[in-house]
Design an enzyme around this catalytic site. Structure first.
Site, mmCIF file in Angstrom:
data_model
loop_
_atom_site.group_PDB
_atom_site.id
_atom_site.type_symbol
_atom_site.label_atom_id
_atom_site.label_comp_id
_atom_site.label_asym_id
_atom_site.label_seq_id
_atom_site.Cartn_x
_atom_site.Cartn_y
_atom_site.Cartn_z
ATOM 1 N N GLU A 12 0.726 -1.082 -0.162
ATOM 2 C CA GLU A 12 0.106 -0.050 -0.078
ATOM 3 C C GLU A 12 0.926 1.160 -0.084
ATOM 4 O O GLU A 12 0.541 2.243 -0.541
ATOM 5 C CB GLU A 12 -0.951 0.048 1.097
ATOM 6 C CG GLU A 12 -2.236 -0.949 1.410
ATOM 7 C CD GLU A 12 -1.586 -2.297 1.837
ATOM 8 O OE1 GLU A 12 -2.338 -2.963 2.547
ATOM 9 O OE2 GLU A 12 -0.139 -2.684 1.932
ATOM 10 N N CYS A 62 -0.857 -0.097 7.497
ATOM 11 C CA CYS A 62 -1.163 0.370 6.207
ATOM 12 C C CYS A 62 -2.498 0.714 6.369
ATOM 13 O O CYS A 62 -2.990 1.811 5.328
ATOM 14 C CB CYS A 62 -0.997 -0.643 5.423
ATOM 15 S SG CYS A 62 0.596 -1.136 4.943
ATOM 16 N N SER A 69 18.802 -41.516 -13.171
ATOM 17 C CA SER A 69 17.647 -40.777 -13.038
ATOM 18 C C SER A 69 18.300 -39.494 -14.018
ATOM 19 O O SER A 69 17.122 -38.594 -14.140
ATOM 20 C CB SER A 69 17.120 -40.417 -11.946
ATOM 21 O OG SER A 69 18.195 -39.670 -10.995
ATOM 22 N N ASP A 102 22.331 -38.930 -4.750
ATOM 23 C CA ASP A 102 22.448 -37.979 -5.803
ATOM 24 C C ASP A 102 23.564 -36.914 -5.406
ATOM 25 O O ASP A 102 23.890 -36.193 -6.131
ATOM 26 C CB ASP A 102 21.044 -37.258 -6.192
ATOM 27 C CG ASP A 102 20.179 -38.136 -7.012
ATOM 28 O OD1 ASP A 102 20.426 -39.103 -7.268
ATOM 29 O OD2 ASP A 102 18.763 -37.871 -6.759
ATOM 30 N N GLU A 131 11.917 -31.717 -2.322
ATOM 31 C CA GLU A 131 12.481 -32.475 -3.354
ATOM 32 C C GLU A 131 13.147 -33.935 -2.832
ATOM 33 O O GLU A 131 13.601 -34.439 -3.573
ATOM 34 C CB GLU A 131 13.518 -31.574 -3.898
ATOM 35 C CG GLU A 131 13.082 -30.245 -4.222
ATOM 36 C CD GLU A 131 14.089 -29.752 -5.327
ATOM 37 O OE1 GLU A 131 14.849 -30.602 -5.970
ATOM 38 O OE2 GLU A 131 14.080 -28.517 -5.397
ATOM 39 N N GLY A 161 13.186 -38.050 -1.950
ATOM 40 C CA GLY A 161 12.492 -39.160 -2.789
ATOM 41 C C GLY A 161 11.311 -39.685 -2.255
ATOM 42 O O GLY A 161 10.501 -39.161 -1.383
#
Length: 363
Positions: A56, A88, A171, A203, A290, A292
């Site tokens: 605002e 605000c 993968s 990974d 993220e 598995g």
């Protein structure tokens, strides 16, 4: 009753709010459009960073004297408290705005009451315009206030037959470069990115944002109950902050200087709600999961998945791990039903976004 002009202005405010995703933690994203007395746009703004001026204020500064007698369209009820910035609601009153239209009421007890303050000052106040769209854009913060835990978005990438890796465990890469770039956008919009120890071993992910200009790096979080992480893991570099969540009795002597959170044991050995409580305490309002299939299954079983984004590649593997492991669902009647909110082509892949058809559980 809202006019077409009202709807257009609020939709623009919602689009403006989205620009703040990833930058406002622990505050909400908010957009504001000021129309002058004739209905022409006089100023726009959005909440750009925590501690900075609210939406605002940015819009009122842009509008100047044209705000007097005009209408303010705000995605969230104007705040009514003084924190690092002033209220605000009072700023709108001081600017001489005569009407305020907001989409979603503020559920935070520290800031609510702005609508009542505006009405008491004689302004016309209307609520609920495009509320569903505004809620979706501010889902992370609203979840954190209402459920007292971070909003969790589970992201996965899979073949058309639901495999996240081939039989041999390989993968890279099932999905396209375009899909992977889109994942970095999701990371940039999140306060934290979370994986489990299985993904870490398989990974060695880096988890930092790449290719998104101006991105604030999210907190990288590893749920590693037994502290099996190696000191050479890529998540322990200085590209972004990292938190390792371990069990209460885990030996972390090999991790000097690493930020460690010790969690009590949870169901299935994974302290899902304990971890979410800890992250909420640290000001984390959104988590990109993220991990598995095991970690994803634990979050689904705990009722702690608020949104799912699946990247589906036109590839068949026939064997290999599925995207989701045991989620505590034993019969079709217990299935977690989702509502698809968007389908979009990303390169050769399909991105499907869905939310649970039922309200997620409180922790």
């Amino acid at each position: 009753m809202a006019t077409a002009a009202d709807t257009t202005a609020m939709r623009r405010a919602i689009a403006l709010a989205a620009r703040g995703l990833g930058f406002t933690r622990p505050n909400p994203v908010v957009g504001c459009v000021i129309a002058d007395a004739s209905g022409e746009t006089a100023g726009t703004g959005y909440h750009q960073r925590a501690g900075g001026p609210h939406a605002e204020v940015h819009a009122l500064r842009a509008a100047g004297e044209r705000a007097r007698g005009g209408t303010a369209y705000v995605t969230l009820e104007p705040c009514n408290h003084t924190g690092r910035t002033g209220p605000c609601a009072q700023a709108l009153i001081d600017a001489g705005v005569s009407r305020v239209v907001y989409a979603v009421g503020d559920p935070d007890p520290r800031a609510t009451g702005g609508a009542a303050t505006l009405r008491a000052a004689g302004l016309r106040v209307e609520s609920g315009l495009l509320a569903e769209e505004a809620e979706a854009g501010n889902a992370a913060w609203l979840t954190s206030v209402r459920l007292r835990r971070p909003h969790v978005l589970w992201k996965y990438a899979a073949s058309l037959d639901g495999r996240i890796a081939a039989r041999d465990g390989s993968s890279r890469w099932i999905t396209s470069a375009e899909a992977r770039a889109d994942v970095h956008r999701l990371r940039a919009e999140a306060d934290a990115v979370l994986v489990g120890s299985g993904t870490l071993r398989a990974d060695d992910p880096h988890l930092a944002v790449r290719g998104v200009e101006g991105a604030v790096q999210p907190l990288r979080v590893v749920l590693d109950t037994h502290a099996t992480i190696r000191p050479t893991a890529r998540v322990l570099d200085d590209a972004a902050p990292t938190l390792i969540a371990v069990g209460e009795g885990a030996d972390t002597g090999h991790l000097p200087g690493v930020d460690i959170a010790r969690l009590p044991a949870g169901d299935r050995g994974l302290a899902v709600h304990g971890l979410l409580d800890e992250l909420h305490r640290r000001g984390i309002r959104s988590v990109l999961l993220e991990g598995g299939p095991t970690l994803a299954g634990a979050f689904v079983a705990a009722g702690a998945v608020d949104k799912v984004v699946g990247y589906i590649a036109p590839v068949l593997l026939g064997a290999g791990p599925a995207a989701l492991a045991d989620a505590g669902i034993s019969a079709i009647g217990e299935a977690l039903r989702l509502q698809t909110t968007e389908t979009l082509r990303i390169g050769p892949d399909l991105r499907i976004t869905a939310v649970p058809a039922t309200t997620p559980k409180e922790s």
